[in-house]
Each structure stands twice: as structure tokens, then as C-alpha cells.
Design a protein around this motif. Structure first.
Motif, short mmCIF file in Angstrom:
data_model
loop_
_atom_site.label_atom_id
_atom_site.label_comp_id
_atom_site.label_asym_id
_atom_site.label_seq_id
_atom_site.Cartn_x
_atom_site.Cartn_y
_atom_site.Cartn_z
N VAL A 101 1.07 -1.07 -0.02
CA VAL A 101 0.02 -0.49 0.43
C VAL A 101 0.43 1.06 -0.01
O VAL A 101 0.76 2.10 -0.62
CB VAL A 101 -0.92 0.33 1.31
CG1 VAL A 101 -1.79 -0.99 0.90
CG2 VAL A 101 -0.15 0.16 2.57
N THR A 102 1.77 1.61 0.76
CA THR A 102 3.13 2.44 0.64
C THR A 102 3.82 2.81 -0.54
O THR A 102 3.38 4.02 -0.64
CB THR A 102 3.87 2.24 1.63
OG1 THR A 102 3.64 1.84 2.74
CG2 THR A 102 5.05 3.68 1.89
N LEU A 103 3.58 1.46 -1.61
CA LEU A 103 4.28 1.36 -2.99
C LEU A 103 3.06 2.08 -3.90
O LEU A 103 3.76 3.36 -4.50
CB LEU A 103 4.83 0.70 -3.34
CG LEU A 103 6.21 -0.02 -2.63
CD1 LEU A 103 6.51 -1.70 -2.74
CD2 LEU A 103 6.97 0.62 -2.87
N ASN A 143 5.85 -7.88 -4.44
CA ASN A 143 5.05 -6.58 -4.46
C ASN A 143 4.92 -5.39 -5.65
O ASN A 143 4.07 -4.78 -5.86
CB ASN A 143 5.99 -5.50 -2.83
CG ASN A 143 6.16 -6.55 -1.59
OD1 ASN A 143 4.32 -7.00 -1.20
ND2 ASN A 143 6.62 -6.28 -1.09
N LEU A 144 6.35 -5.15 -6.00
CA LEU A 144 6.00 -4.95 -7.28
C LEU A 144 5.39 -5.11 -8.64
O LEU A 144 4.91 -4.38 -9.55
CB LEU A 144 8.00 -4.65 -7.51
CG LEU A 144 9.11 -3.88 -6.80
CD1 LEU A 144 9.89 -4.17 -7.15
CD2 LEU A 144 8.51 -1.76 -6.65
N LEU A 198 7.97 3.12 -11.19
CA LEU A 198 7.36 1.83 -10.22
C LEU A 198 9.47 1.99 -9.87
O LEU A 198 10.16 1.73 -9.28
CB LEU A 198 7.29 0.67 -11.35
CG LEU A 198 7.33 -0.76 -10.48
CD1 LEU A 198 6.11 -1.10 -10.75
CD2 LEU A 198 8.29 -1.37 -10.31
N SER A 199 10.12 2.35 -11.73
CA SER A 199 11.43 1.60 -11.20
C SER A 199 12.02 2.87 -9.92
O SER A 199 13.39 2.79 -9.70
CB SER A 199 12.54 1.58 -12.53
OG SER A 199 12.33 3.35 -12.87
N ARG A 200 11.69 3.69 -10.24
CA ARG A 200 11.83 4.84 -9.49
C ARG A 200 11.60 5.02 -7.47
O ARG A 200 11.88 5.49 -6.57
CB ARG A 200 11.68 6.52 -9.67
CG ARG A 200 12.39 6.64 -10.73
CD ARG A 200 11.52 7.65 -11.85
NE ARG A 200 11.26 8.61 -13.35
CZ ARG A 200 10.95 9.06 -13.62
NH1 ARG A 200 10.08 9.47 -12.81
NH2 ARG A 200 11.70 9.41 -14.86
N LEU A 201 10.79 4.40 -7.37
CA LEU A 201 10.61 4.03 -6.08
C LEU A 201 11.35 3.66 -4.76
O LEU A 201 12.12 2.67 -5.17
CB LEU A 201 9.14 2.77 -6.09
CG LEU A 201 7.64 3.44 -6.79
CD1 LEU A 201 6.75 2.30 -7.15
CD2 LEU A 201 7.27 4.40 -5.82
N GLU A 202 11.45 3.44 -3.94
CA GLU A 202 11.73 2.94 -3.30
C GLU A 202 11.25 2.57 -1.63
O GLU A 202 9.82 2.14 -1.53
CB GLU A 202 12.81 3.78 -2.05
CG GLU A 202 13.46 4.83 -3.08
CD GLU A 202 14.33 6.19 -2.25
OE1 GLU A 202 14.18 6.10 -1.30
OE2 GLU A 202 15.92 6.19 -3.02
N SER A 203 11.68 1.74 -1.35
CA SER A 203 11.08 0.68 -0.06
C SER A 203 10.29 1.64 1.44
O SER A 203 10.96 2.40 1.43
CB SER A 203 11.55 -0.77 0.27
OG SER A 203 10.60 -1.41 1.30
#
Length: 485
Positions: A119-121, A297-298, A319-324
Motif C-alpha cells: 500500500v505504501t508503494l 510486491n512490485l 515503479l523503477s524510481r520507488l524505494e521500500s
């Protein structure tokens, strides 16, 4: 809001007294009742709200919803009798805030592991795609950019509906929320209109509450049973319970898989401590997250976005820029080549996922696993976590988590019961978690990987009934300074 309009959404048994009254607020805690409020008496696990009806009336409640009307009930107060006041609370809150979940695209995810990260992502992904969003998670709630602290995975219906109403008022188009099995069973999400329900996985957890795995599964499945036909049920096809979850759903079923064929697929091509290369629906995408569980998750958030109409290419770029999420495989690099990984893993399956990832990425490094188990929670998973840690790690440091009202030494004895002679030989027992962390770091060989499992994002430790400040990142940083001297 007029009481008679509010209760028309409930299955009432009887109505006693004037129902044509204005209700200024809804409360299930008598201490929070204000003049003009509606008090809903809920039977809980720690107490029965019916015992506090008189207190609510003394504080100015003009109406009461309850399962049993008191023998002495003031004629000027309206008493509404229902069969299930917990369900009535959720439906009343939904009506009081004018059905906010129907005015926003509400996405809920349930499962044992991965809910918070997913949900955070999703929240960050959709914001990067240009949408205003809300988030309801274990770590924090967000209304647009405003952060609000939270304590429960799924908040109570009053808080939940008021937050959704705030999101609608703030112009949020999407809300992404965690849905726990306990939240489903306790009717916290009853009455909400979900546009999508997501199932991640189902493993050992919360049996202190549900008692059996079958009951745990049933409560998860209820979430999908209640989805409307215009919703989407997005399920992990690789989990053997995925097909069970959607057996009776009216929603459109969409599947995802990391292992085989599905509507959406992902494969891990390579990974290191800095990220991994995924093939998502046939397109190679570098991501900053690591681990097989994060591949799931991704893939989940990508599948969700595409199902909701987002452009696949734009989604992959974002998506490639997301952090955990905080406290999920956070890597703190220290002197002597040490890497300290902080992760929330607190179930056998989650611990196995994280340790397996760390072992795969750096098989040549010594792997140290520090973990404990929460007090007043499922005892059966304690020896199982020990067996997982002993199988995958080179060294174990067994310590406390949140002992709560249990004796920390007794919890550790339950953990040790899962270790054989070899497991015990490579284990160190340090009951105080602060000292355990210091010991794990200071005694680790050069170029070691040290996993601190169980606390993750939490910045506190619960000892007895007291919540004390406890930030693992602070402790690690302090210990690194000692090591560098």
C-alpha cells in the motif's frame, strides 16, 4: 444528521424514544461522548460498552444503539436495538460521513505479509503518476501529503470513515489501505465500497486471535466474498490459497505470478544490495527494492495500476524510481564492511523470505540473524521462527521483541524449543534488545550481513503496558561509531 435517516441503513430490532433528533457525532467510547452525540454500545474483548451507557447519557448522548435496551431508559433519549452493534457501528459511521468510500477509488489489500509495503508503494506510485491519494497503513495514515499517526493495521470504523471523508474533501482520487483479518472479522470495513481487493499470501500469523488457520483463512476470504461485482479481485496465483480466496467472489478475478502463467507475471533476472532487474509482463525493469518477496510486491502494484487504467509504460518508469517502505530491508552500511539490515519480519514465512534474499545476494558473507517474538501473541510461531533462522543464518542472536506483559525469558524459552544441538551451538541469548544489537554488531566478523528482524519501522518497545522509545537505527548508528574508534 437526523437519527432516523442514519438508522435506516441498519437492521433494527426496535426503536424506543424520539428518533427525529439531530446527531452531532458518533462515539463507541463513552469517554469521548459530547452533547448531541450518538453512543453505540459494542461488546468488546476487554469490556462491554453496554456497561457505559449511563456514563454516555451523563455526558450528553441523545441516542444509543445497543443490543439490549437498559431497563431504566430516559424517555427523552432514543434507544435503537440491533442484533449486532459492532456491525451497526460500521454502517452508522458510513452513513454519518455520507458514504465516503463510494466517492473515492478504494483499494484494500489483505494477506499475511507484504500489506504495508504494497500500500505504501501504491500510494507513492500513484502520486508520481499525478494523482492525489490517501493511505491507511500500519506505519502511518496520509490524507494527501498530511501524515497522521496510527496504531492499528485496520482502524476502527469511526476513524476509518472520518479519514475517508477527509480524503474526499481534500480531493483525493485514490485510497490504498491495509485490511487485516481481525479488521474483517470485527466488521471494521463493513459498509465500505472497495473498487479492488488484493490478496498477497497466507502464512502462519495471528493464531493467538483466530485460534486455527482455517478460521484465519475464513476471515481473509470474507473480504473477497463481500466485494461487489463491479470490483476487481487481484490475487497471487502462486499462493495455494489464492484460488480459495476468490471462490465465491462476485468481483472480476485478475491473477499475478512470479512462478508461472497468469494475467500479469514477473521474473527476477539479477539482484544485488542496490536493487534487482525484473522482467515485468515481458519488459526488463530495474527496481531499487530487493528480494523475491519484493518482486511480488512490485508485480502487485504494477498489476493494480494497469487494472485501474494506468499506462503500462508510464507505470514501469515510475515503479523503477520507488524505494521500500520504512523498516523493510533498510540497509545501513557501517565500518569493516558491515551491512545491518532492519526489517519488520515477524512471522516464519517473512523471516525466511528476508534471510533467503540476503543469503542469495551475498552467499560469501557471514549472515547474522537477530530476532525475538512478541509477547501476548501467537506462541506457536516462536519455535518455527527459530528453526527458520537456524537453517538460513550462520549466527543467531535471540532477544526480546515487544514482550508486553509476558516474561521475556519465557518467550525466549519458547523460541529455543525450536533449536536442535547445532542451532543452539550457534546461538547467543541476550535478553535486552539494545545490548543484543550492540553485541551482534561488535562481535560480527568483517564483511558480515546482520539482520535485525521484527521491529522494522517501529520506534518503540512495549514492555509491560509501557511504550518506551526504541529506535534501532539510532542504536546501530551509535554502535557503528564505537566500532570505528
Amino acid at each position: 444528521m437526523k437519527l432516523n435517516l442514519l438508522i435506516q441503513h441498519l437492521d433494527t430490532v426496535s426503536v424506543q424514544g424520539p428518533a427525529d433528533v439531530n446527531v452531532s457525532a458518533i462515539c463507541s467510547d463513552s469517554r469521548k461522548v459530547t452533547p448531541g452525540a450518538l453512543f453505540i454500545a459494542v461488546r468488546g474483548f476487554a469490556g462491554d460498552g453496554h456497561a457505559y451507557i449511563s456514563q454516555a447519557l451523563d455526558r450528553g448522548a441523545v441516542a444509543v444503539i445497543c443490543e439490549e435496551i437498559p431497563e431504566e431508559s430516559p424517555s427523552e433519549v432514543c434507544f435503537v436495538q440491533v442484533d449486532n452493534s459492532r456491525k451497526a457501528l460500521a454502517l452508522a459511521a458510513d452513513a454519518f460521513w455520507d458514504h465516503p468510500s463510494g466517492k473515492i477509488t478504494l483499494v484494500g489489500i489483505t494477506g499475511t505479509n507484504g500489506k504495508t509495503t504494497t500500500v505504501t508503494l501504491l500510494y507513492h506510485l500513484f502520486r508520481s503518476l499525478g494523482y492525489s491519494c490517501g493511505l491507511l497503513s500500519t506505519i502511518a495514515n496520509y490524507v494527501g501529503e498530511e501524515r497522521l499517526e496510527t496504531e492499528n493495521t485496520t482502524v476502527d470504523p469511526i476513524t476509518l470513515n472520518s479519514l475517508l471523508a477527509r480524503m474526499v474533501e481534500a480531493g483525493c482520487e485514490y485510497c490504498f489501505m491495509e485490511v487485516s483479518s481481525i479488521g474483517v472479522e470485527q466488521d471494521r470495513v463493513t459498509g465500505l465500497r472497495f473498487a479492488m481487493g488484493i490478496f498477497s499470501n497466507l502464512t502462519h500469523d495471528h493464531l493467538d486471535y483466530h485460534k486455527t488457520f482455517a478460521e484465519y483463512l475464513r476471515c481473509k476470504k470474507l473480504f473477497f466474498d463481500r466485494l461487489p461485482k463491479d470490483a476487481v479481485a487481484l490475487v497471487n496465483k502462486d499462493d495455494r490459497n489464492g484460488s480459495v480466496m476468490v471462490q465465491n467472489t462476485a468481483a472480476k478475478v485478475v491473477s499475478f505470478s512470479v512462478q508461472g502463467l497468469a494475467d500479469h507475471t514477473a521474473r527476477i533476472l539479477e539482484q544485488n544490495f542496490d536493487g534487482m532487474l525484473l522482467k515485468l509482463d515481458g519488459t526488463d525493469t530495474w527496481c531499487r527494492l530487493i528480494g523475491r518477496h519484493n518482486a511480488y510486491n512490485l508485480l502487485t502494484i504494477y498489476s493494480c495500476a494497469v487494472c485501474l487504467g494506468a499506462d503500462p509504460t508510464e507505470t514501469l518508469v515510475a515503479l523503477s524510481r520507488l524505494e521500500s517502505a520504512p523498516g523493510r530491508l533498510e540497509n545501513l552500511r557501517g565500518p569493516k564492511g558491515l551491512s545491518v539490515i532492519i526489517d519488520y519480519a515477524h512471522t516464519p514465512d517473512a523471516l525466511e523470505n528476508v534471510l533467503g534474499t540476503l543469503r542469495d545476494i551475498a552467499p560469501e558473507r557471514t549472515l547474522v540473524c537477530l530476532f525475538g517474538c512478541g509477547g501476548d501473541r501467537d506462541r506457536t510461531k516462536r519455535p518455527e521462527m527459530a528453526r527458520v533462522a537456524a537453517r538460513l543464518a550462520d549466527r543467531l542472536v535471540i532477544t526480546s521483541d515487544n514482550p508486553r506483559t509476558e516474561d521475556p525469558e519465557a518467550i525466549i524459552l519458547d523460541i529455543k524449543a525450536g533449536l536442535d544441538v547445532k542451532g543452539l551451538a550457534k546461538s547467543l541469548i541476550v535478553t535486552d534488545r539494545r545490548e543484543a544489537i550492540r553485541t551482534a554488531i561488535l562481535t560480527a566478523p568483517r564483511e558480515s550481513t546482520i539482520l535485525l528482524a521484527g521491529k522494522g519501522h517501529e520506534t518503540y518497545q512495549v514492555i509491560g503496558r509501557e511504550k518506551r522509545h526504541f529506535d534501532e537505527k539510532e542504536i546501530v548508528t551509535e554502535t557503528f561509531k564505537l566500532l570505528a574508534e
